[in-house]
Write an enzyme that holds these catalytic residues in place. Structure first.
Site, short mmCIF file in Angstrom:
data_model
loop_
_atom_site.label_atom_id
_atom_site.label_comp_id
_atom_site.label_asym_id
_atom_site.label_seq_id
_atom_site.Cartn_x
_atom_site.Cartn_y
_atom_site.Cartn_z
N CYS A 169 21.40 42.31 53.36
CA CYS A 169 21.92 41.20 52.55
C CYS A 169 22.73 40.23 53.40
O CYS A 169 22.74 39.03 53.15
CB CYS A 169 22.77 41.74 51.42
SG CYS A 169 24.12 42.77 52.02
N GLU B 285 27.09 42.99 43.96
CA GLU B 285 26.87 42.64 45.38
C GLU B 285 25.42 42.17 45.46
O GLU B 285 24.50 42.97 45.37
CB GLU B 285 27.08 43.87 46.27
CG GLU B 285 28.50 44.43 46.27
CD GLU B 285 29.48 43.60 47.10
OE1 GLU B 285 29.09 42.53 47.62
OE2 GLU B 285 30.64 44.02 47.20
N SER C 105 19.32 42.34 43.91
CA SER C 105 18.99 40.92 43.94
C SER C 105 19.84 40.14 42.94
O SER C 105 20.33 40.69 41.95
CB SER C 105 17.51 40.73 43.62
OG SER C 105 17.26 41.19 42.31
N LYS D 27 21.82 55.54 40.08
CA LYS D 27 20.36 55.38 40.08
C LYS D 27 19.93 54.72 41.38
O LYS D 27 20.18 53.54 41.63
CB LYS D 27 19.90 54.49 38.92
CG LYS D 27 18.38 54.52 38.78
CD LYS D 27 17.82 53.39 37.94
CE LYS D 27 17.41 52.20 38.75
NZ LYS D 27 16.38 52.43 39.76
N GLU E 62 15.91 33.65 49.81
CA GLU E 62 16.14 34.85 50.61
C GLU E 62 14.79 35.50 50.90
O GLU E 62 14.09 35.93 49.98
CB GLU E 62 17.03 35.81 49.81
CG GLU E 62 17.41 37.05 50.58
CD GLU E 62 18.21 38.04 49.73
OE1 GLU E 62 17.85 38.27 48.56
OE2 GLU E 62 19.18 38.61 50.25
N ALA F 90 18.75 37.95 40.85
CA ALA F 90 18.08 37.90 39.54
C ALA F 90 18.44 39.12 38.70
O ALA F 90 18.81 38.98 37.51
CB ALA F 90 16.57 37.82 39.74
N THR F 91 18.38 40.32 39.29
CA THR F 91 18.73 41.52 38.52
C THR F 91 20.22 41.55 38.21
O THR F 91 20.63 41.95 37.11
CB THR F 91 18.34 42.80 39.30
OG1 THR F 91 17.00 42.68 39.75
CG2 THR F 91 18.47 44.04 38.45
N GLY F 92 21.04 41.10 39.14
CA GLY F 92 22.48 41.06 38.91
C GLY F 92 22.83 40.21 37.70
O GLY F 92 23.70 40.57 36.90
P1 NAD Z 1 16.53 44.74 42.90
O1 NAD Z 1 17.48 43.82 42.21
O2 NAD Z 1 15.09 44.55 42.67
O3 NAD Z 1 16.83 46.27 42.53
C1 NAD Z 1 18.09 46.84 42.76
C2 NAD Z 1 18.27 48.02 41.81
O4 NAD Z 1 18.35 47.53 40.48
C3 NAD Z 1 17.13 49.04 41.83
O5 NAD Z 1 17.66 50.34 41.73
C4 NAD Z 1 16.35 48.68 40.58
O6 NAD Z 1 15.61 49.75 40.05
C5 NAD Z 1 17.48 48.28 39.65
N1 NAD Z 1 17.11 47.44 38.51
C6 NAD Z 1 16.10 46.56 38.42
N2 NAD Z 1 16.09 45.97 37.19
C7 NAD Z 1 17.14 46.49 36.51
C8 NAD Z 1 17.68 46.27 35.22
N3 NAD Z 1 17.14 45.40 34.36
N4 NAD Z 1 18.78 46.96 34.85
C9 NAD Z 1 19.37 47.84 35.71
N5 NAD Z 1 18.89 48.09 36.94
C10 NAD Z 1 17.80 47.42 37.36
O7 NAD Z 1 16.91 44.65 44.46
P2 NAD Z 1 16.15 45.35 45.67
O8 NAD Z 1 14.86 44.62 45.87
O9 NAD Z 1 16.16 46.81 45.50
O10 NAD Z 1 17.15 45.04 46.89
C11 NAD Z 1 17.12 43.88 47.65
C12 NAD Z 1 18.17 42.89 47.17
O11 NAD Z 1 19.46 43.51 47.24
C13 NAD Z 1 18.27 41.66 48.06
O12 NAD Z 1 18.39 40.52 47.25
C14 NAD Z 1 19.57 41.88 48.84
O13 NAD Z 1 20.20 40.72 49.29
C15 NAD Z 1 20.39 42.62 47.84
N6 NAD Z 1 21.46 43.37 48.52
C16 NAD Z 1 22.74 42.92 48.44
C17 NAD Z 1 23.77 43.58 49.12
C18 NAD Z 1 25.20 43.11 49.05
O14 NAD Z 1 26.10 43.88 49.43
N7 NAD Z 1 25.48 41.90 48.60
C19 NAD Z 1 23.48 44.72 49.87
C20 NAD Z 1 22.14 45.16 49.93
C21 NAD Z 1 21.14 44.48 49.24
#
Ligand code: NAD
Length: 499
Positions: A306, A272, A251, A197, A403, A253-255
């Site tokens: 990130c 990640e 993010s 997704k 962040e 929070a979502t993780g």
């Molecule tokens: P996000 O957490 O808002 O969304 C990431 C994905 O999760 C999207 O596809 C979103 O639709 C999905 N999602 C949201 N809620 C969900 C749920 N309840 N269940 C399942 N999936 C859900 O993050 P973002 O704003 O898209 O990306 C930015 C963040 O990603 C930043 O915090 C950045 O640091 C992080 N990031 C980390 C790495 C790494 O390798 N550590 C790499 C790139 C980005």
């Protein structure tokens, strides 16, 4: 500001004009859900396409397709050499369509076409070919055992690696194609099926790449794409009972939400997550290297990385020199649309994210922080934030700890390296860090003491397919890349034979 823009390929326009659905069972298909999501061009604020907002029923259809493909072993049952050959053909097709994919990425994500070509396509190809090569290196071990019963019995024992099953890949918007392929490739190399997704903000390139996967010979149902919201589509995917592993990048929070949901079914997760990554500059560092390395480390992709350096701690004797060096460098950055190859700073990914980044700067301005800003974006359109240095920000400001994920970097004077180290580690995150010095002993000491999954010396944000990457603390669990990458996508089965 730069204005000359590259010409759009006809194939890109044709792809944008399609009525996009999902990609299930080896073909594009309409979603049951009639809800649509709009894809915006961050440089203009104009709608460029719409995609399906998949319902839980749509997600179920995709997972069941992947499940059938897995249980009938139509992919895992092929020889490793066969899978490797098909994955290399897949990489060749991505390369052939590289310009089309790069343009689509710039249009939906906003980043420079030069970065799309070099990273979203160029680096993705490196990772694809590296991972394809791992397919033929999967192996277990033979192990001597000491089982004493029945008396005199003899045993042979070994381990073998088996693909975990159906994987859910959840992708963020900052590097949609590259990070997407960091999930697709290890899954396919290990023999898994995947339902991926993309972010609702940047869904287009993975939809296109799924078609190339089928063209390369990846069997139907092995690689599926669902598009939709995180709250409905993402949650339905990660909690589906047939999902064996969730590979999530996004993010913190979502993780955490995903980890909580996975706890109920004991589904394996790789997370990640976010970072607030420090760079420590010691007084003997080479200023030219620091400026060059940390300008890229902080402002690549508008800081929407990130691993980006967002807190730079500088030993006092070098502070003024570096602040004026960074100021000159920031003010020289050209700002403009991603389709203009000479613009280094481009719009942020979305209106919502642009507004969020601006709130950090508004708070800093309201509290009289010292801000040094570079050029502004074109007036009136696009989601631009000027590249910004924040000099010695007050510890109470949100941008000192949270962040920002934008073109904003803190420059902080420290009295000595111990103070820098204490501040660098004083964070809930632990993704990346760097130390800048010409003293090899001190460099190695700081690689030991910095709490981060990756520590660079005299560089920042440089990653490689053969070097594991991932976070400590609240930056995540698990590691991607490296020679052992597929371990996270395989079960270890022990076999014990009496003879
Ligand atoms: P996000 O957490 O808002 O969304 C990431 C994905 O999760 C999207 O596809 C979103 O639709 C999905 N999602 C949201 N809620 C969900 C749920 N309840 N269940 C399942 N999936 C859900 O993050 P973002 O704003 O898209 O990306 C930015 C963040 O990603 C930043 O915090 C950045 O640091 C992080 N990031 C980390 C790495 C790494 O390798 N550590 C790499 C790139 C980005």
């Amino acid at each position: 500001m730069s204005t000359s823009q590259i010409a759009l390929l006809a194939s890109v326009q044709q792809f944008l004009d399609r009525q996009h659905g999902l990609y299930i069972d080896g073909a594009p298909c309409a979603a049951q859900s009639e809800n649509r999501l709009t894809v915006w061009d961050p440089a203009t604020g104009q709608a460029i396409a719409t995609t399906a907002d998949a319902s839980p029923a749509d997600v179920d259809r995709a997972v069941m397709s992947a499940w059938r493909a897995f249980v009938d072993r139509r992919w895992a049952g092929r020889t490793p050499a066969d899978r490797e050959r098909i994955l290399l053909r897949f990489a060749d097709l991505v390369e052939q369509h590289g310009e089309e994919l790069a343009q689509l990425e710039t249009l939906e994500q906003g980043k420079s076409i030069a970065i799309s070509r070099a990273f979203e396509v160029g680096c993705t190809l490196n990772w694809m070919r590296y991972t394809a090569g791992l397919t033929t290196k999967i192996s277990g071990r033979t192990l001597d055992v000491s089982i004493p019963f029945p008396q005199g019995a003899r045993y042979q024992a070994w381990t073998k690696k088996e693909p975990v099953g159906v994987v859910a890949g959840i992708v963020p918007w900052n590097f949609p194609l590259m990070i997407g392929m960091w999930k697709v490739m290890p899954a396919l190399a290990a023999g898994c099926s995947i339902v991926i997704k993309p972010s609702e903000t940047t869904p287009l390139t993975l939809l296109r790449v799924a078609e190339l996967a089928s063209e390369a010979g990846i069997p139907d149902g092995v690689f599926n794409v669902v598009t939709g919201s995180g709250a409905v589509c993402g949650a339905a995917l990660t909690s589906h009972p047939h999902i064996a592993k969730v590979s999530f990048t996004g993010s913190t929070a979502t993780g955490k939400q995903i980890a909580r949901a996975a706890a109920d079914t004991l589904t394996g997760v790789t997370l990640e997550l976010g970072g607030k990554n420090p760079a420590i500059v010691l007084k003997d560092a080479d200023p030219a290297w620091v400026i060059e390395g940390l300008m890229t480390g902080s402002f690549l992709n508008q800081g929407q990385v990130c691993a980006a350096s967002s807190r730079i701690y500088i030993e006092a004797p070098l502070f003024d020199t570096l602040v004026s060096g960074f100021e000159q460098a920031v003010k020289s950055l050209s700002v403009g649309p991603g389709m203009s190859p000479e613009a280094f700073i481009n719009p942020l990914v979305s209106r919502a994210h642009c507004d969020k980044v601006q709130t950090f700067l508004d708070e800093a301005t309201a509290r009289n922080a010292e801000l040094i800003t570079g050029n502004r974006g074109p007036d009136g359109k696009g989601y631009y934030v000027s590249p910004t240095l924040v000099v010695n920000p007050d510890a109470a400001l949100r941008l000192t700890r949270e962040e920002v994920f934008g073109p904003v970097v803190n420059l902080v004077r420290v009295s000595d390296a111990e103070e820098a180290l204490q501040l660098a580690n004083d964070t809930e995150y632990g993704l990346t860090a760097s130390v800048w010095t010409q003293n090899i002993s001190r460099a190695l000491e700081y690689t030991d003491r910095l709490q981060a999954g990756t520590v660079w010396v005299n560089s920042h944000t440089l990653i490689d397919a053969n070097l594991p990457f991932g976070g400590m603390k609240q930056s995540g669990t698990g590691r991607d890349f490296g020679p052992d990458w597929l371990d996270g996508w395989c079960e270890t089965k022990s076999v014990c034979v009496r003879y």
